[in-house]
Scaffold this active site. Sequence first.
Site, PDB file in Angstrom:
ATOM      1  N   HIS A   1       2.891   5.254  -1.748  1.00  0.00           N
ATOM      2  CA  HIS A   1       2.124   4.468  -0.474  1.00  0.00           C
ATOM      3  C   HIS A   1       2.415   4.869   1.402  1.00  0.00           C
ATOM      4  O   HIS A   1       1.606   4.806   1.483  1.00  0.00           O
ATOM      5  CB  HIS A   1       2.713   3.315  -0.838  1.00  0.00           C
ATOM      6  CG  HIS A   1       3.754   2.810   0.201  1.00  0.00           C
ATOM      7  ND1 HIS A   1       4.602   3.346  -0.869  1.00  0.00           N
ATOM      8  CD2 HIS A   1       4.265   2.315   0.811  1.00  0.00           C
ATOM      9  CE1 HIS A   1       5.985   2.921   0.448  1.00  0.00           C
ATOM     10  NE2 HIS A   1       5.708   2.472   1.308  1.00  0.00           N
TER      11      HIS A   1
ATOM     12  N   LYS B   1       1.759   9.133   6.201  1.00  0.00           N
ATOM     13  CA  LYS B   1       3.224   8.856   7.197  1.00  0.00           C
ATOM     14  C   LYS B   1       3.101  11.200   7.485  1.00  0.00           C
ATOM     15  O   LYS B   1       3.845  11.037   8.058  1.00  0.00           O
ATOM     16  CB  LYS B   1       4.109   9.115   6.697  1.00  0.00           C
ATOM     17  CG  LYS B   1       3.733   6.773   7.815  1.00  0.00           C
ATOM     18  CD  LYS B   1       5.519   6.466   7.384  1.00  0.00           C
ATOM     19  CE  LYS B   1       5.108   4.650   7.819  1.00  0.00           C
ATOM     20  NZ  LYS B   1       5.978   4.024   7.335  1.00  0.00           N
TER      21      LYS B   1
END
Lengths: 322, 141
Positions: free
Chosen positions: A189, A193
């Site tokens: 998920h 990043k």
Amino acid sequence: MSTTAESKLFAISLATLQPTEAVDWDLYILPRDTDQHILYRASKYPFHAKDLQRLLESGVTKLYIPREERASYQEYLRENLDAWLENSAIPPIERMETLNQVMRGVLNDSFRKPDTDKVVNRTIQFGRQAAAFLESETIRFDDLVRVLQHDYTTFTHSANVCYYAVLLAKSLGYEGDDLTQIATGALLHDMGKLDVDQHLLTKEHRLSEAETRQMQKHPTLGFRRLCRQDDLSAGQLMMVYQHHERLDGGGYPVGLPDDEIHPWAKICSVVDVFDALTSDRSYRVALDYDTAMESIERDANLAFDAEMLACWKQLISTNVGS
Amino acid sequence: MLETVDFDQRRQLIEQIPCRVQVPLDWEEELEGEGYTTSYNNEFRANFRYRASRRAVLQIGEALPAFPRESGMFGALVQDFSRRGMGLLYHEQLLPEERVRVLLPSVSVDATVVRCCYRGPDCYALGLTLESDCRLREMLA
């Protein structure tokens, strides 16, 4: 017998060692009331079941191996993980600890040099293992939390969100392949990043407006990385893309209303925030569960699905599992 | 890719294909007026945007593996464009990396979705990156 500096050694759980085989590394032990590690078994020497039993009886739970053997140890764990997870002679929480140790090690390595195909392959494997294990075993939530790390590095957070998402999904009635897919989606998920300036992830002070916008790109960046993978489903990709959407339409990146947010993304959203609040961050210490839940519940039906929140709250206060 | 085509034929096609976009009342203003728009410092835009509301037709190109799409042509409303980008309103959510072809009376442009924002039921604002430079004169024709 030989001694060695602690910094050169790496602790491993005794539960992760298979008896009756010769392991590939020198094994060290830390005798009680000392701070000097001594060589217990040189590499290639057999390590029998009776050796393991003797260690356990004398209260030893950890052995140590040279730090440079870490990669080889991770590989060993990966190869034996299925056998470990199915070994009912080992308490479930110890198997959970091993699963987490392996998963964090692999995610840490994978996320450092992200090759998307490799990361997806590995997370599919771990998603399957984590879901199968958590679907079949009974683990108290506080025991689970005790064996998890709470440092909020991307790989730790991804692993935690995976376990939490499986537990919540299971409580909501999901099973089998859905749980496996949810576990993998949760592991991936925050993949976006990896494409965000790393200093923003650990910044100690409030992010500026421009930095916040940068951070808020991570669901889209993650989706872009993963959207052409044939072996990921729409639900898994929506966990990546929609886990910061809010029911009231105030989320990002799309600002979708409740009925357009995928239910798996809603699951991810609840446990993502829970882990974020209960982990140590660069700008604050971890909140306790009650305070974290109070904070999340203020956003029931605004950001989070109230039914899912109620289920999560019940789950963290009782035993989980079958 | 820019193509030279029959202008009248394409204009007719664009008029015939229904546009299912429901523009929210507070967004109608966004579609009024024409001309260069102010770019804000925090937008980090590489090129000037030109605001010009136009009917257009959108064709979905190669779909993403997990998101099969109905093939065909669908009405859309262009909001603005720049040398390498275009903003338009569409009736359903499109996803980043999806490829589309936008047909305007004088050009057809291949583009990739880079962002999508919900504006209301049957109204999503899409940000597209064009695969080749577009010329203002052609877009406005």
